[in-house]
Write a protein that holds these residues in place. Sequence first.
Motif, PDB file in Angstrom:
ATOM      1  N   ASP A 157     -25.405 -32.566  32.977  1.00  0.00           N
ATOM      2  CA  ASP A 157     -25.563 -33.267  34.506  1.00  0.00           C
ATOM      3  C   ASP A 157     -25.880 -34.959  33.556  1.00  0.00           C
ATOM      4  O   ASP A 157     -25.974 -35.642  34.231  1.00  0.00           O
ATOM      5  N   GLN A 158     -27.097 -34.942  32.962  1.00  0.00           N
ATOM      6  CA  GLN A 158     -27.722 -35.297  32.698  1.00  0.00           C
ATOM      7  C   GLN A 158     -26.512 -36.691  31.889  1.00  0.00           C
ATOM      8  O   GLN A 158     -26.974 -37.737  31.845  1.00  0.00           O
ATOM      9  N   ILE A 159     -25.422 -36.367  30.921  1.00  0.00           N
ATOM     10  CA  ILE A 159     -25.018 -36.834  29.876  1.00  0.00           C
ATOM     11  C   ILE A 159     -23.831 -37.045  30.843  1.00  0.00           C
ATOM     12  O   ILE A 159     -23.515 -38.758  31.143  1.00  0.00           O
ATOM     13  N   LYS A 160     -23.310 -36.681  31.754  1.00  0.00           N
ATOM     14  CA  LYS A 160     -22.757 -36.830  33.038  1.00  0.00           C
ATOM     15  C   LYS A 160     -22.705 -38.797  33.751  1.00  0.00           C
ATOM     16  O   LYS A 160     -22.449 -39.568  34.296  1.00  0.00           O
ATOM     17  N   GLU A 161     -24.500 -38.020  33.998  1.00  0.00           N
ATOM     18  CA  GLU A 161     -25.119 -38.923  35.034  1.00  0.00           C
ATOM     19  C   GLU A 161     -25.506 -40.770  33.661  1.00  0.00           C
ATOM     20  O   GLU A 161     -25.516 -41.645  34.511  1.00  0.00           O
ATOM     21  N   SER A 162     -25.683 -40.471  32.840  1.00  0.00           N
ATOM     22  CA  SER A 162     -25.798 -41.320  32.176  1.00  0.00           C
ATOM     23  C   SER A 162     -24.481 -42.614  32.274  1.00  0.00           C
ATOM     24  O   SER A 162     -24.711 -43.518  31.647  1.00  0.00           O
ATOM     25  N   GLY A 163     -22.934 -41.907  32.065  1.00  0.00           N
ATOM     26  CA  GLY A 163     -22.255 -42.790  31.932  1.00  0.00           C
ATOM     27  C   GLY A 163     -21.358 -42.838  30.862  1.00  0.00           C
ATOM     28  O   GLY A 163     -20.868 -43.403  29.904  1.00  0.00           O
ATOM     29  N   LEU A 164     -22.199 -41.973  29.433  1.00  0.00           N
ATOM     30  CA  LEU A 164     -21.747 -42.233  28.559  1.00  0.00           C
ATOM     31  C   LEU A 164     -20.576 -41.691  27.608  1.00  0.00           C
ATOM     32  O   LEU A 164     -19.356 -41.048  28.441  1.00  0.00           O
ATOM     33  N   GLY A 169     -12.548 -43.296  20.598  1.00  0.00           N
ATOM     34  CA  GLY A 169     -11.373 -44.527  20.748  1.00  0.00           C
ATOM     35  C   GLY A 169     -10.650 -44.223  22.141  1.00  0.00           C
ATOM     36  O   GLY A 169     -10.680 -45.551  23.094  1.00  0.00           O
ATOM     37  N   GLY A 170     -10.805 -43.126  22.443  1.00  0.00           N
ATOM     38  CA  GLY A 170     -10.586 -42.997  23.935  1.00  0.00           C
ATOM     39  C   GLY A 170     -10.900 -43.502  25.033  1.00  0.00           C
ATOM     40  O   GLY A 170     -10.462 -44.167  25.780  1.00  0.00           O
ATOM     41  N   GLY A 171     -12.209 -43.807  24.923  1.00  0.00           N
ATOM     42  CA  GLY A 171     -13.158 -43.486  25.869  1.00  0.00           C
ATOM     43  C   GLY A 171     -13.646 -42.316  27.283  1.00  0.00           C
ATOM     44  O   GLY A 171     -14.121 -42.450  28.138  1.00  0.00           O
ATOM     45  N   PHE A 172     -12.546 -41.292  27.040  1.00  0.00           N
ATOM     46  CA  PHE A 172     -13.055 -39.669  27.738  1.00  0.00           C
ATOM     47  C   PHE A 172     -14.379 -39.867  28.094  1.00  0.00           C
ATOM     48  O   PHE A 172     -16.124 -39.745  27.019  1.00  0.00           O
ATOM     49  N   PRO A 173     -14.959 -39.278  29.475  1.00  0.00           N
ATOM     50  CA  PRO A 173     -16.486 -39.412  29.699  1.00  0.00           C
ATOM     51  C   PRO A 173     -16.846 -38.121  29.163  1.00  0.00           C
ATOM     52  O   PRO A 173     -16.473 -37.044  29.238  1.00  0.00           O
ATOM     53  N   THR A 174     -17.547 -38.057  28.439  1.00  0.00           N
ATOM     54  CA  THR A 174     -18.503 -37.384  27.306  1.00  0.00           C
ATOM     55  C   THR A 174     -18.854 -35.664  28.364  1.00  0.00           C
ATOM     56  O   THR A 174     -19.214 -35.062  27.961  1.00  0.00           O
ATOM     57  N   GLY A 175     -19.702 -36.910  29.205  1.00  0.00           N
ATOM     58  CA  GLY A 175     -20.445 -35.966  30.348  1.00  0.00           C
ATOM     59  C   GLY A 175     -19.297 -34.601  31.073  1.00  0.00           C
ATOM     60  O   GLY A 175     -19.432 -32.870  31.273  1.00  0.00           O
ATOM     61  N   ILE A 329     -26.746 -39.205  21.925  1.00  0.00           N
ATOM     62  CA  ILE A 329     -26.976 -37.601  22.611  1.00  0.00           C
ATOM     63  C   ILE A 329     -28.628 -37.729  22.972  1.00  0.00           C
ATOM     64  O   ILE A 329     -29.302 -37.630  24.061  1.00  0.00           O
ATOM     65  N   THR A 330     -29.335 -37.794  21.664  1.00  0.00           N
ATOM     66  CA  THR A 330     -31.103 -37.215  21.810  1.00  0.00           C
ATOM     67  C   THR A 330     -31.658 -38.551  22.702  1.00  0.00           C
ATOM     68  O   THR A 330     -32.146 -38.191  23.507  1.00  0.00           O
ATOM     69  N   ALA A 331     -31.237 -39.395  22.337  1.00  0.00           N
ATOM     70  CA  ALA A 331     -32.116 -40.897  23.127  1.00  0.00           C
ATOM     71  C   ALA A 331     -31.107 -40.438  24.310  1.00  0.00           C
ATOM     72  O   ALA A 331     -32.691 -40.374  25.176  1.00  0.00           O
ATOM     73  N   ILE A 332     -30.440 -40.479  24.994  1.00  0.00           N
ATOM     74  CA  ILE A 332     -30.393 -40.153  27.034  1.00  0.00           C
ATOM     75  C   ILE A 332     -31.242 -39.405  26.401  1.00  0.00           C
ATOM     76  O   ILE A 332     -31.730 -39.144  28.085  1.00  0.00           O
ATOM     77  N   ILE A 333     -30.919 -37.798  26.011  1.00  0.00           N
ATOM     78  CA  ILE A 333     -32.211 -36.478  26.716  1.00  0.00           C
ATOM     79  C   ILE A 333     -33.789 -36.882  26.976  1.00  0.00           C
ATOM     80  O   ILE A 333     -34.305 -37.416  27.541  1.00  0.00           O
ATOM     81  N   ASN A 334     -34.263 -38.032  25.848  1.00  0.00           N
ATOM     82  CA  ASN A 334     -35.714 -38.007  25.486  1.00  0.00           C
ATOM     83  C   ASN A 334     -35.993 -39.291  26.232  1.00  0.00           C
ATOM     84  O   ASN A 334     -36.815 -39.377  27.124  1.00  0.00           O
ATOM     85  N   LYS A 335     -34.605 -40.459  26.871  1.00  0.00           N
ATOM     86  CA  LYS A 335     -34.492 -41.559  27.465  1.00  0.00           C
ATOM     87  C   LYS A 335     -34.768 -41.132  28.964  1.00  0.00           C
ATOM     88  O   LYS A 335     -35.009 -42.559  29.904  1.00  0.00           O
ATOM     89  N   GLY A 336     -33.562 -40.927  29.056  1.00  0.00           N
ATOM     90  CA  GLY A 336     -33.059 -40.352  30.593  1.00  0.00           C
ATOM     91  C   GLY A 336     -31.706 -41.380  30.336  1.00  0.00           C
ATOM     92  O   GLY A 336     -31.501 -42.242  30.644  1.00  0.00           O
ATOM     93  N   ALA A 337     -31.104 -41.014  32.032  1.00  0.00           N
ATOM     94  CA  ALA A 337     -29.678 -41.262  31.901  1.00  0.00           C
ATOM     95  C   ALA A 337     -29.711 -42.513  32.073  1.00  0.00           C
ATOM     96  O   ALA A 337     -28.755 -42.974  32.147  1.00  0.00           O
TER      97      ALA A 337
END
Lengths: 597, 162
Positions: A157-164, A169-175, A329-337
Motif C-alpha cells: 500500500d505504501q509503495i502504491k500510495e507513493s506513486g512510484l 522505461g515503461g513507467g508501470f506503477p511499481t506498487g 524503495i527504502t527512502a519511501i518506506i523511511n520517509k513515507g509515501a
Amino acid sequence: MTKYKMYLLVCGGTGCRASASDSIVENLKQELETKGLQDEVQVLMTGCFGFCEKGPIVKVQPDNTFYTQVKPEDCAEIIEEHIVKGRKVNRLLYEDPENKKHIEDSKHMNFYKKQIRIALRNCGFIDPENVDEYIARDGYSALGKCLSELTPKDVVDQIKESGLRGRGGGGFPTGLKWEIAAKNEADQKYVVCNADEGDPGAFMDRSILEGDPHAVLEAMAICGYSMGATKGLIYIRAEYPLAIKRLKIALEQAREYGLLGTDILGTGFEFDIEIRYGAGAFVCGEETSLIHSMEGLRGEPTIKPPYPAEKGYLGKPTNVNNVETYANITAIINKGANWFNKIGTEKSKGTKVFALAGKINNVGLIEVPMGTTLREVIFEIGGGIKDGKKFKAVQTGGPSGGCLTEKHLDTPIDFDNLLAAGSMMGSGGMIVMDEDNCMVATAKFYLDFTVEESCGKCSPCRIGNKRLYELLDRITQGKAEMEDLQRLRNMCYVIKDTSLCGLGQTSPNPILSTLDNFWDEYVAHITDHKCPAGQCKDLMKYEVVEENCVGCTACARVCPVGAISGDKKQTHYIDPAICIKCGACEERCKFDAIIVK
Amino acid sequence: MSSIKVKLKEQDLNKIKEICKSFNNEEGELINVLHKTQEHFGYLPAEIQEVVAQELNMSVAKVYGVVTFYSFFTMLPKGKFPISICTGTACYVRGADNVLQEFKRQLGIEVGETSEDGKYSLSCLRCVGACGLAPVVLVGDKTYGRVSAEGVKEILAEYQDK
C-alpha cells in the motif's frame, strides 16, 4: 566513523577509475602516512559523484571542497596545502564558466543546485564496500521497519500510495506490480532486479550498484517480504565487472550481519539473493527475455500475458524491477509515501536519474525532480552545448526513444509528456546533439543498433528493421527518392503495430521523431544530395580551392590513398574517384585550400 | 559464424568437465558455464561447445544457439591485445566512427577479426559507461578516453614492441 577529523572522498566510478583514480587513492594514502596523518584523515573510494566531465573528482569533507580533474601527481599538494596548511588548492577547484570564479563548495555549483538526490543519495558519500557506512546513513532501517511494524499488505500500500513508477522505461506503477505478484499464490516466488543496462549512453544503474549496492539489496528484501518471496536474483551485465565485484562484497557483508539469509533480524523472515550474468543482449532488458536468459536459454521474448507476476522465472510468480526503481524503495518506506508523492508531477512522482552525455559541457549523472524542463537540465545543470555550438536535438529513451528539439525545451520532463512529444523516458539516457550531428545519420545509427540486437523471433522486427536501415542508408548516400520517405513512414507503423515485444514496438521511434522534427534534413539528402550537418561521408566532396593552394604538397603526402596529385608550387587536384573522405588533407592544409562541399 | 579447428587436450577436457560439474551439470546454468569456460579458454570454439553439451546433457544445437545469441560469447580467439571501440550513443556523437575507421585502416582488419600475427583483434562494444571520456577505446583492460582518429597511431605505438 567518528575518530577521523577529515575525509578525502575519491570517485571510484568507472569513468574516474579509467582516469587513474586508483593511483590517486594510493598516493593520497601514502602522502598522509609520510605526514603521520593516517589516523586523522581517512581516504575513501566512493561511488560516482555524477560530475564525470571533470573527473577524477576528489571531495574533502566536512568542508565540501570539490577538486576536479585531479591527477595522481596532485596528491602531494592537496595534502600539504589543504590538509596540513588549511589552504585550498585553487587551481584544482571547479571554475564557474560564467564568471570564471573558483567555486569552493560543491553545493554552489550549477550542476548540483537543482538536483534532488533520492536514488543517488549515497553515491559519492559512502564507501560502497563497507556495510557499516550504509547502516550509518539509515541503511537497513527500512527493512527493519517493514519486518517489525508493517504487514506485507501495508508495504504494498505504501509503495502504491507513493506513486512510484518503474524507472526502467515503461513507467508501470511499481506498487501495482508488487500487488499482483503478492496475490498470486505459489510455493515459490522470485524477486528479480534488472541490471542489464543495455541502453547505450545510460549508466545510472551501474553507478547505483557501484556506489550504493546495499540500497538495492535492502529494497529487494522488502519486495520479497511484501509478496512472500524468499529468493532474489540480480541479472547483471557481465560487462560491468566493478559493479559485480561490489555487489558480491555487499552480499557477503549483508549475510554476515544477518540482513540476508534465514531469520533476518530475528524475525523469522527468510530471503537471499543470487547474481546471474547477462551476456550482452539488449533485448534481455525486456522482462520475459530476461527471465529466459536467467534460465540459461536464448533471451527471446514471449507474448504477455501471462505476465511474469503470474508465470515468470521457472514458471513461478516473479516481480521484475529495475535498479533505480529499487533504489527509491527504502527512502519511501523511511520517509513515507506522502513525502515521496509531493515531489514530481501529477502522474510521475519522485525524481529521475539521467545520464547526460554527448555534446554537452557537463557530462555526468544527475537526479532531478520529475517536471524539471529539458532547458533546465541541458543549459543550467548541463552547462549548455560544448564549444559554444548551437543546440540541435536531445535524444531520450535510447534506441526506443526519439529526438526532441528546441520547441520541446520547456516541456516538463515526465513519463507522459515525453511520450506525447514523440519520445519516451526510457531508462534515462539523454544524449545532446549539436549542429554538426546529422539527424538522418543518427536515426541510422539507432537502426544499426536495433538490427544487431533484434533477437530474430518475430519477422516485423527481424526483417522490417533491416529494411528500414537499408532505406536510411540509401538516403545518407544520396541515392533515395522522395517516395522512400513515405515508404519509410509506412513501414515504421507496421513494425510498431505488429512486433512481439517492446524492442520492435519502439525501434522505429528514432526515425518517426526525426521525420517529424527534421523533415528538411531528410529532403536535403534526397533532392540536393547534401548533408546539411556535413556528417554523411558519401555526400561530401573534398576540393582544392585554386586561389589558396600554394602547392606545398603537404596534403598529397598525408593522403593515405594517393588521391591527390600536383607538382610542387602548382595547384593540386583531388581525384574524387579515389578519395575516401578521411579528411586528413583538410586537417593538414595550413592555407585553407581544401574545402568540403 | 566461422570457427577454427582445435584439438582439445586431455587437460582441457577435464577443465570443461570440472566447470560443468561446479554448476551441478544443470542445463539451466548453461550461460554461467559458458562464462566460466570462455574466461578460461578465451573463446568458445565448436569443439568446446560439444563437450559442454555432452556434460549438461543437451543438444549441441542448443548450446550453439545460446553462444551465437549473446554478443559477449565469441567463437574466434581474440588477439593478444584486444581492442574494443565503444560505439554507444555518447561516443558515436563525439566521433567514435572516425576512430573505428582509423583502427580498421591501420590494422587492416575488420570488426570481429584478429590480425594475422595474432597481436590485435578489433571489436565494438556498446557503452562502457565512461561517457564523460567519450569517445572511449579499450585495449585489454586499459581505457583510453577522448580518443581522436589522429590519436590512434599513438595508442598502437604503445603496443608495438610488447
